[in-house]
Scaffold this active site. Structure first.
Site, PDB file in Angstrom:
ATOM      1  N   ALA A 486       0.775  -1.312  -0.015  1.00  0.00           N
ATOM      2  CA  ALA A 486      -0.103   0.184   0.087  1.00  0.00           C
ATOM      3  C   ALA A 486       0.860   1.190   0.181  1.00  0.00           C
ATOM      4  CB  ALA A 486      -1.049   0.116   1.140  1.00  0.00           C
ATOM      5  N   GLU A 487       1.215   1.774  -1.122  1.00  0.00           N
ATOM      6  CA  GLU A 487       2.000   2.916  -1.467  1.00  0.00           C
ATOM      7  C   GLU A 487       1.685   4.179  -0.543  1.00  0.00           C
ATOM      8  OE1 GLU A 487       2.750  -0.169  -4.458  1.00  0.00           O
ATOM      9  OE2 GLU A 487       1.000   0.988  -3.723  1.00  0.00           O
ATOM     10  N   PHE A 510       8.916   0.401  -7.395  1.00  0.00           N
ATOM     11  CA  PHE A 510       8.884   0.925  -8.677  1.00  0.00           C
ATOM     12  C   PHE A 510       8.176   2.149  -8.717  1.00  0.00           C
ATOM     13  CE2 PHE A 510       9.303  -3.737  -9.145  1.00  0.00           C
ATOM     14  CZ  PHE A 510      10.384  -3.876  -9.872  1.00  0.00           C
ATOM     15  N   ASP A 512       6.678   3.185 -11.236  1.00  0.00           N
ATOM     16  CA  ASP A 512       5.390   2.904 -11.910  1.00  0.00           C
ATOM     17  C   ASP A 512       4.235   2.971 -10.993  1.00  0.00           C
ATOM     18  OD1 ASP A 512       6.676   1.616 -14.707  1.00  0.00           O
ATOM     19  OD2 ASP A 512       8.182   1.546 -12.810  1.00  0.00           O
ATOM     20  N   ILE A 514       4.179   4.331  -7.764  1.00  0.00           N
ATOM     21  CA  ILE A 514       4.293   5.491  -6.810  1.00  0.00           C
ATOM     22  C   ILE A 514       2.803   6.462  -6.831  1.00  0.00           C
ATOM     23  CG2 ILE A 514       4.866   7.345  -8.169  1.00  0.00           C
ATOM     24  CD1 ILE A 514       6.711   8.121  -6.151  1.00  0.00           C
ATOM     25  N   PRO A 516      -0.383   5.844  -6.128  1.00  0.00           N
ATOM     26  CA  PRO A 516      -1.405   5.835  -4.989  1.00  0.00           C
ATOM     27  C   PRO A 516      -0.859   6.620  -3.920  1.00  0.00           C
ATOM     28  CG  PRO A 516      -1.081   3.710  -5.876  1.00  0.00           C
ATOM     29  CD  PRO A 516      -0.066   4.538  -6.555  1.00  0.00           C
ATOM     30  N   HIS A 557       7.283  -1.175 -15.553  1.00  0.00           N
ATOM     31  CA  HIS A 557       8.211  -1.500 -14.858  1.00  0.00           C
ATOM     32  C   HIS A 557       9.408  -0.272 -15.514  1.00  0.00           C
ATOM     33  CE1 HIS A 557       6.276  -5.097 -13.792  1.00  0.00           C
ATOM     34  NE2 HIS A 557       6.985  -5.040 -12.573  1.00  0.00           N
TER      35      HIS A 557
END
Length: 757
Positions: A486-487, A510, A512, A514, A516, A557
């Site tokens: 859970a970013e 990653f 890609d 970020i 959230p 990615h």
């Protein structure tokens, strides 16, 4: 799990049928004080509404109907001891904790002396450092994860009391904005801790409140999960007035009851209470606080309240609420109900009520007059506190020399290490130096099931790229640990920890993924210092693997997108291209007093290019200082990240084949960036190429090119050129990836054409 549901009416404790002298433990004096606070809160709302209509203030958000639950929480918890993350309906809570009416009116008029923000935030965005009421923002629910992180920090300091100490100064060259400070042989204790006092007690509680509509937000559920997992002492106060602006609870919440939905979370104490009843509400908060202080875990107080006024003065609830519904709410008004309770119980008579209310009105008039006479903030103050005023990471004190270890006994030089190696050893040395550093994120631990490590059944993971390998084994799982996937929770919890004084160095696996966390980065992490007028700060380091050239990374990615983050004031953005720079810039990021986004190119982690021996445990590089990779006289090339080695290859070929000498500049730091080095080089070569891996349109290089054209136009002998990725996504097939991303041949052709212009 404990659950209590109280009867929704004013509660009176009794013994043998006789009324007690206290009401759920509240004395007559406390009940009178509760009514005074509730009445004051309501009348501040009314005064602000009048001031808004007179165009003397610019916005109004009411706490009406929420007064009883707010006062109950404020009279139960301890200002300056416990920690508070309120929301905009919490006027009564803040008053009960010790905020003054004049302070609220100062915020309403946007005065320079507004203690919450110095005129930078809307009214009802609370923040009082002396009371531990942490600066509040507008995005719904973004404070909840921070509250969990704040509580985790309290737990950490209780277990690591020495970490709370401010280290003894070994040198003083870090003075405010010390851009001209003299270099020192070692930065010693130079870091954020000098400006981050820590207080903890071991049994403090963190309060966080929200409306029922906010329980629809994903970050609410991430916070509930994190709180249950860590058993943190957080009281979640859900103030349910039945509406999220115009959306009723049955449309917001499946089944119409948030209590039912959250009842399965373990380790929680649950309360559901009539939040218009100050006696029942106080009893509920006392039980919740006792549970949390006892170390049992978090608590959840679901308070049923009303909203007698519209959502704000920008809303007209008569458009979606009929009179009959509004009249039903009015019958439960906490202010009038409490007044009648005091009269009925003989605690105050009519004269006593009138005297109390008259005194409140007189005090509020004085406060309004004082606020209206207050000076507004000066326009030149707008840039104050975007960054730390105390520790400047661009200062020369961060310009320290590399100290490479001695040759080995057989005369061999210290081995050159990869970027991945030096990031790992830098993290290790900084963790040894600073006990406040904690590292967490997805997969960063060696193994969450520690018994596997103890029994040597596994070697340990330490990140998908193994950059944190061995750190959990060395420093323990309270300093290096895995988080849920859970970013937003990673960044939000880190923000709360850093507000309390920890130094979280967190990892987003990653770039890609970020996105959230974007709300936490843009609306919280980067702006907390500015919006609180320097009352609060949160110097988090976010490490992120970024970029393509992976031959198979594909769409999800291989992203770049650094320009989106350089657009955020208050956030430092760093992007090294080689091992030694990564070590020096990461150490500066950790010791910095600002939030830092530290971008690590995946392709460069273990590249042959840029390997170097470890430059020592005090090696730092100032932010905003570019590196001239290769000097030249004919053409300037400005780049960073994985384009640096490709540009160097192209420049060397151009010199070999055509005698063109390229000056290659590696920016290293994107915000701030080194304009002086750029300007000096362009003034010398008169031709410039900007190269970057992100898409050509709207990418980071566009701003550099625009600024050169704007400020250095008279020094140019040719148009500013750019080389970047195609305006599309990065594909999986290597042939397509090569066509999309800028290659050495693309750079060579552009350099040659520009040199011939």
């Amino acid at each position: 799990m404990a659950t209590t549901k109280t009867d929704p009416k004013l509660s009176v404790a009794s013994h043998g049928g006789r009324k007690s002298r206290t009401y759920e433990g509240l004395t007559h004096e406390q009940l009178i004080e509760a009514y005074r606070l509730m009445y004051t809160s309501r009348r501040i709302d009314d005064r602000e509404i009048l001031l808004k209509r007179q165009q003397k203030i610019f916005f109004q958000m009411s706490g009406a109907g929420h007064e009883a639950i707010g006062v109950a929480a404020g009279m139960t918890l301890k200002p300056g001891y416990d920690w508070f993350y309120p929301y905009y309906r919490d006027r009564a809570l803040c008053l009960a904790l010790g905020a003054k009416p004049v302070e609220m009116f100062l915020q309403a008029v946007g005065a320079a002396d507004d203690p919450s923000s110095g005129g930078r935030q809307m009214p009802s965005h609370w923040g009082y450092k002396r009371l531990n009421i942490v600066t509040q923002s507008s995005p719904t629910g973004s404070q909840i994860l921070q509250a969990v992180g704040c509580a985790e920090a309290g737990q950490y300091f209780a277990g690591h009391p020495k970490a709370a100490e401010i280290p003894r100064l070994e040198s003083q060259p870090f003075a405010k904005n010390a851009k001209d400070g003299a270099p020192t042989s070692g930065t010693g204790s130079l870091d954020y801790r000098q400006f981050k006092e820590v207080n903890f007690h071991g049994d403090e509680v963190v309060y966080v409140s929200l409306g029922d509509g906010t329980s629809s937000e994903g970050e609410f559920w991430e916070a509930m999960n994190a709180a249950a997992l860590s058993k943190v002492p957080v009281i979640f106060s859900v103030q349910d007035n039945g509406y999220a602006i115009s959306v009723p609870v049955e449309v917001q919440t499946a089944g119409g009851s948030i209590s039912r939905l959250v009842s399965g979370f373990p380790n929680f104490h649950f309360e559901e209470v009539d939040g218009t009843d100050p006696v029942a509400s106080t009893a509920a908060f006392q039980r919740a606080a006792q549970y949390c202080r006892g170390g049992h875990g978090p608590a959840f107080v679901h308070a049923h309240v009303i909203r007698p006024y519209s959502h704000s003065l920008s809303d007209d609830e008569r458009l979606y609420r009929p009179d009959s519904e509004r009249e039903r709410d009015a019958a439960r008004d906490p202010v009038s109900r409490t007044q009648m309770f005091l009269l009925r119980e003989g605690i105050l008579d009519e004269k006593g009520i009138n005297d109390l209310e008259k005194k409140v009105e007189e005090e509020l008039q004085v406060a309004v007059d004082q606020a209206l006479a207050a000076l507004p903030p000066a326009p030149e103050s707008i840039t104050h506190y975007v960054y730390s005023p105390d520790l400047d990471p661009t200062s020369a004190v961060f310009d320290t020399p590399a100290v490479v270890g001695p040759d080995s006994a057989d005369g061999k030089k210290p081995a050159a290490k990869t970027m991945a190696d030096l990031i790992n050893v830098t993290l290790r040395d900084e963790m040894k130096r600073d006990e406040r550093i904690v590292i967490f994120g997805e997969d960063v631990a060696d193994c969450s099931r520690e018994e596997y490590l103890k029994r040597k059944l596994v070697k340990g993971k330490g990140g998908v790229f193994k950059l944190t390998f061995g750190l959990q084994c060395e420093f323990g799982n309270d300093r290096v640990f895995n988080s849920p996937l859970a970013e937003a929770a990673i960044v939000g919890r880190a923000t709360g920890m850093a507000t309390r004084g920890l130094k979280p160095v967190v990892e987003i696996q990653f770039f890609d993924y970020i996105w959230p966390a974007m709300m936490q980065i843009r609306d919280e992490l980067s702006v907390i210092r500015w919006r609180s007028n320097n009352a609060f700060s949160c110097p988090v380091v976010i490490r992120v693997a970024i970029g393509g050239y992976l031959t198979g990374g594909a769409i999800y990615h291989s992203q770049c997108g650094e320009s989106i983050f350089t657009h955020i004031p208050g956030l430092r953005v760093v992007f090294p291209s080689n091992a030694q720079d990564a070590a020096g810039l990461l150490r500066t990021a950790i010791r910095c007093d600002d939030p830092v986004l530290f971008l690590e190119h995946k392709r460069l982690y273990r590249e042959t290019y840029g390997r170097a021996p470890y430059p020592g445990p005090d090696y730092t590089i100032p932010f905003g200082k570019a590196k001239i990779v290769q000097p030249g006289t004919d053409l300037t090339v400005i780049t960073y990240g994985a384009v640096v080695p490709r540009a160097l290859q192209a420049a060397q070929k151009l010199e070999r084949e055509h005698g063109v000498k390229v000056e290659l500049i590696d920016l290293r730091c994107l915000n701030p960036f080194d304009w002086e080095t750029i300007a000096s080089s362009v003034g010398k070569t008169n031709r410039v190429l900007v190269a970057y891996e992100d898409t050509l349109s709207w990418g980071y290089g566009a701003e550099i090119a625009a600024r050169i054209a704007d400020q250095l136009f008279d020094r140019l002998d040719a148009p500013v050129r750019r080389v970047a990725a195609a305006d599309t996504f990065v594909a999986y097939q290597p042939i397509l990836e090569e066509a999309i991303l800028p290659q050495a041949n693309d750079l060579f052709r552009a350099m040659k054409e520009l040199s011939e212009y």
